[in-house]
Scaffold this motif. Structure first.
Motif, PDB file in Angstrom:
ATOM      1  N   HIS A 175      53.240   8.215  84.036  1.00 35.45           N
ATOM      2  CA  HIS A 175      53.885   8.934  82.935  1.00 35.45           C
ATOM      3  C   HIS A 175      55.109   8.154  82.458  1.00 35.45           C
ATOM      4  N   LYS A 176      55.275   8.099  81.133  1.00 35.32           N
ATOM      5  CA  LYS A 176      56.349   7.324  80.534  1.00 35.32           C
ATOM      6  C   LYS A 176      57.177   8.174  79.581  1.00 35.32           C
ATOM      7  N   LYS A 177      58.455   7.813  79.488  1.00 34.14           N
ATOM      8  CA  LYS A 177      59.339   8.458  78.524  1.00 34.14           C
ATOM      9  C   LYS A 177      60.312   7.413  77.991  1.00 34.14           C
ATOM     10  N   LEU A 178      60.440   7.350  76.687  1.00 35.14           N
ATOM     11  CA  LEU A 178      61.349   6.384  76.075  1.00 35.14           C
ATOM     12  C   LEU A 178      62.794   6.743  76.400  1.00 35.14           C
ATOM     13  N   VAL A 179      63.531   5.752  76.903  1.00 36.73           N
ATOM     14  CA  VAL A 179      64.953   5.916  77.179  1.00 36.73           C
ATOM     15  C   VAL A 179      65.797   5.319  76.054  1.00 36.73           C
ATOM     16  N   LEU A 180      65.394   4.131  75.579  1.00 38.24           N
ATOM     17  CA  LEU A 180      66.188   3.474  74.540  1.00 38.24           C
ATOM     18  C   LEU A 180      65.340   2.461  73.789  1.00 38.24           C
ATOM     19  N   ASP A 181      65.423   2.520  72.461  1.00 38.62           N
ATOM     20  CA  ASP A 181      64.848   1.501  71.586  1.00 38.62           C
ATOM     21  C   ASP A 181      65.979   0.562  71.196  1.00 38.62           C
ATOM     22  N   LEU A 182      65.955  -0.664  71.727  1.00 38.41           N
ATOM     23  CA  LEU A 182      67.078  -1.571  71.540  1.00 38.41           C
ATOM     24  C   LEU A 182      67.212  -2.075  70.111  1.00 38.41           C
ATOM     25  N   GLN A 183      66.178  -1.921  69.303  1.00 38.28           N
ATOM     26  CA  GLN A 183      66.298  -2.334  67.908  1.00 38.28           C
ATOM     27  C   GLN A 183      67.254  -1.426  67.132  1.00 38.28           C
ATOM     28  N   LYS A 184      67.634  -0.308  67.724  1.00 36.71           N
ATOM     29  CA  LYS A 184      68.575   0.603  67.073  1.00 36.71           C
ATOM     30  C   LYS A 184      70.023   0.317  67.454  1.00 36.71           C
ATOM     31  N   LEU A 185      70.256  -0.773  68.223  1.00 36.67           N
ATOM     32  CA  LEU A 185      71.615  -1.089  68.659  1.00 36.67           C
ATOM     33  C   LEU A 185      72.440  -1.754  67.564  1.00 36.67           C
ATOM     34  N   PHE A 241      61.722   2.216  79.116  1.00 34.82           N
ATOM     35  CA  PHE A 241      61.027   3.459  79.408  1.00 34.82           C
ATOM     36  C   PHE A 241      61.347   3.902  80.830  1.00 34.82           C
ATOM     37  N   GLN A 242      61.353   5.211  81.021  1.00 33.00           N
ATOM     38  CA  GLN A 242      61.408   5.775  82.369  1.00 33.00           C
ATOM     39  C   GLN A 242      59.978   6.049  82.818  1.00 33.00           C
ATOM     40  N   LEU A 243      59.664   5.660  84.059  1.00 38.82           N
ATOM     41  CA  LEU A 243      58.329   5.853  84.605  1.00 38.82           C
ATOM     42  C   LEU A 243      58.369   6.852  85.742  1.00 38.82           C
ATOM     43  N   VAL A 244      57.358   7.713  85.801  1.00 36.46           N
ATOM     44  CA  VAL A 244      57.171   8.629  86.920  1.00 36.46           C
ATOM     45  C   VAL A 244      55.831   8.293  87.566  1.00 36.46           C
ATOM     46  N   MET A 245      55.879   7.934  88.839  1.00 39.20           N
ATOM     47  CA  MET A 245      54.675   7.507  89.540  1.00 39.20           C
ATOM     48  C   MET A 245      53.802   8.675  89.989  1.00 39.20           C
ATOM     49  N   ALA A 246      54.387   9.840  90.148  1.00 38.28           N
ATOM     50  CA  ALA A 246      53.697  10.978  90.747  1.00 38.28           C
ATOM     51  C   ALA A 246      52.415  11.326  90.012  1.00 38.28           C
ATOM     52  N   ASN A 247      51.384  11.629  90.809  1.00 37.69           N
ATOM     53  CA  ASN A 247      50.076  12.079  90.309  1.00 37.69           C
ATOM     54  C   ASN A 247      49.268  11.007  89.601  1.00 37.69           C
ATOM     55  N   ALA A 248      49.783   9.783  89.499  1.00 37.94           N
ATOM     56  CA  ALA A 248      49.012   8.716  88.863  1.00 37.94           C
ATOM     57  C   ALA A 248      47.807   8.364  89.732  1.00 37.94           C
ATOM     58  N   SER A 249      46.658   8.212  89.104  1.00 33.56           N
ATOM     59  CA  SER A 249      45.423   7.891  89.837  1.00 33.56           C
ATOM     60  C   SER A 249      45.502   6.498  90.440  1.00 33.56           C
ATOM     61  N   ASP A 250      44.875   6.344  91.602  1.00 38.37           N
ATOM     62  CA  ASP A 250      44.737   5.014  92.180  1.00 38.37           C
ATOM     63  C   ASP A 250      43.509   4.353  91.558  1.00 38.37           C
ATOM     64  N   ILE A 251      43.697   3.173  90.968  1.00 38.75           N
ATOM     65  CA  ILE A 251      42.597   2.499  90.264  1.00 38.75           C
ATOM     66  C   ILE A 251      42.187   1.213  90.976  1.00 38.75           C
ATOM     67  N   ASN A 281      55.998  19.070  91.096  1.00 36.99           N
ATOM     68  CA  ASN A 281      57.344  19.529  90.760  1.00 36.99           C
ATOM     69  C   ASN A 281      58.164  18.459  90.041  1.00 36.99           C
ATOM     70  N   ARG A 282      57.558  17.284  89.822  1.00 38.40           N
ATOM     71  CA  ARG A 282      58.295  16.181  89.225  1.00 38.40           C
ATOM     72  C   ARG A 282      58.576  16.444  87.743  1.00 38.40           C
ATOM     73  N   VAL A 283      59.745  16.029  87.303  1.00 40.30           N
ATOM     74  CA  VAL A 283      60.084  16.004  85.889  1.00 40.30           C
ATOM     75  C   VAL A 283      60.825  14.699  85.644  1.00 40.30           C
ATOM     76  N   PHE A 284      60.922  14.331  84.385  1.00 37.76           N
ATOM     77  CA  PHE A 284      61.683  13.134  84.059  1.00 37.76           C
ATOM     78  C   PHE A 284      63.166  13.376  84.325  1.00 37.76           C
ATOM     79  N   LEU A 285      63.842  12.320  84.758  1.00 41.10           N
ATOM     80  CA  LEU A 285      65.285  12.384  84.963  1.00 41.10           C
ATOM     81  C   LEU A 285      65.998  12.376  83.622  1.00 41.10           C
ATOM     82  N   ASP A 286      67.170  12.959  83.601  1.00 37.15           N
ATOM     83  CA  ASP A 286      67.975  12.973  82.376  1.00 37.15           C
ATOM     84  C   ASP A 286      68.792  11.687  82.337  1.00 37.15           C
ATOM     85  N   LEU A 287      68.184  10.638  81.787  1.00 39.13           N
ATOM     86  CA  LEU A 287      68.821   9.327  81.767  1.00 39.13           C
ATOM     87  C   LEU A 287      69.267   8.961  80.356  1.00 39.13           C
TER      88      LEU A 287
END
Length: 375
Positions: free
Chosen positions: A319-329, A292-302, A31-37
């Motif tokens: 799982h990763k999602k880009l939050v901000l590219d600082l080169q665009k500041l 990046f925002q990280l979601v730990m859920a469902n990640a395999s144990d290695i 049921n996990r989704v990325f947060l709206d950050l």
């Protein structure tokens, strides 16, 4: 005696709730989704001081916040070549959504298990995290030329050694084996997630290697260099820290002109199972950084995976999602290596502070840069 027994069983119950709660969260991971950050850039501050109490200021590689005292602890990655291994205590004045001033309140020298200052080139302290039990966890990458292994140690606020976190043997370099952390590419990151209300409640500690381990790299496949390992520990009030999970962290693929990129820091979010990561780059355009925002859920144990240099289709990465590219500041970025939460602003929003490592340069090419954001 009864008080001690009750405390023991109270802590034991907290641990059980903590561990089983974690696994229940994992079961519900579908049921996990990325947060709206969103991160809003508020401004930049440069600390121009060069010396404090006969120490050379610089090498700021990690920062952590003590909310009760409204103080920050900043680790220097000086290998005790300029001044003894140390962290600085900072007061950061944030008002009207900007950093108005930064003052150094103290410098604290770290002590080894013998109660002595670290000898030159026996530590490379890169990350720091303030814990619920009013202590600091500090990570060192180790030093190859002196064959000093990496460590994650706990210190009191006076810099005295208290305990250590066991690091698996696969992270320790040995000449006769092709394994371990690559030179200067180890534990740059450290963050703590605390859910308890008492200082003896268990909490979690996360760290990730800056780049892939030696055994995880296939020189014929450059993509394997981007396969880092993230470790998840539970720190208990009794007994040794327990490694409860190890996961594949995929570093962002470099863009054209970038010749180095790696993970510089982690920051646990208040929401369960979510973190932020800071990836720092160096290339023809200078330094860059991405959050990046990280979601730990469902990640395999290695943890039993001897190598990541082969086919990894059977492994589910973080799982990763880009939050901000600082080169665009629209500002010149320095060598950003650390991030932490700070106090809340007047509107209730959360502040986030990033710092840079000036590599102890003696000119104006690099600075002790502080960036302020609103989350």
């Amino acid at each position: 005696m009864s008080i001690k027994i009750n405390r023991f069983f109270g802590v034991l119950l907290s641990c059980l709730i903590f561990v089983f709660g974690f696994y229940n969260l994992t079961v519900l991971a579908d049921n996990r989704v990325f947060l709206d950050l969103k991160l809003q850039f508020l401004g930049e501050y440069q600390l121009t001081d060069t010396n404090y109490q006969n120490t050379l200021i610089g090498g700021f590689s990690g920062i952590t916040y003590n909310p009760e005292k409204n103080l920050y602890y900043v680790i220097s990655d000086d290998r005790a070549n300029f001044s003894p291994a140390r962290f600085y205590t900072l007061k950061i004045d944030i008002n009207n959504e900007k950093i108005n001033n930064i003052t150094i309140e103290n410098v604290t020298f770290l002590k080894d298990e013998k109660g002595e200052n670290y000898l030159p080139n026996t530590s490379d302290t890169e990350a720091i995290a303030f814990s619920p039990r009013n202590t600091l966890f500090i990570a060192s990458e180790g030093v190859f030329k002196t064959k000093t292994p990496p460590f994650i140690n706990e210190y009191d606020l006076d810099g005295n050694f208290k305990s250590s976190v066991r690091i698996p043997d696969r992270y320790i370099s040995k000449e006769e084996e092709k394994k371990g952390i690559e030179n200067n590419l180890g534990f740059e990151s450290l963050t703590i997630k605390a859910n308890g209300i008492m200082d003896q409640d268990p909490f979690r500690l996360f760290t990730v290697t800056e780049s892939a381990l030696v055994q995880d790299v296939d020189l014929n496949n450059p993509e394997t260099i981007l396969r880092s390992r993230l470790m998840h520990y539970v720190i208990n009030p009794f007994g040794d820290p327990v490694l409860v999970g190890e996961h594949l962290y995929p570093i962002n693929s470099p863009s054209l002109g970038v010749f180095f990129n790696g993970v510089s820091d982690l920051l646990a979010l208040p929401q369960e199972g979510y973190l932020l990561s800071l990836e720092r780059t160096l290339g023809l355009r200078g330094y860059g950084a991405k959050i990046f925002q990280l979601v730990m859920a469902n990640a395999s144990d290695i943890s039993t995976q001897k190598t990541l240099s082969e086919n990894i289709d059977n492994i589910t990465s973080i799982h990763k999602k880009l939050v901000l590219d600082l080169q665009k500041l629209g500002i010149k970025l320095d060598n950003l290596e650390g991030l932490t939460f700070g106090p809340r602003l007047a509107d209730g929003s959360q502040t986030l502070i990033m710092i840079s490592d000036n590599n102890f340069t003696k000119n104006d090419r690099q600075k002790n840069q502080f960036l302020l954001f609103k989350l």
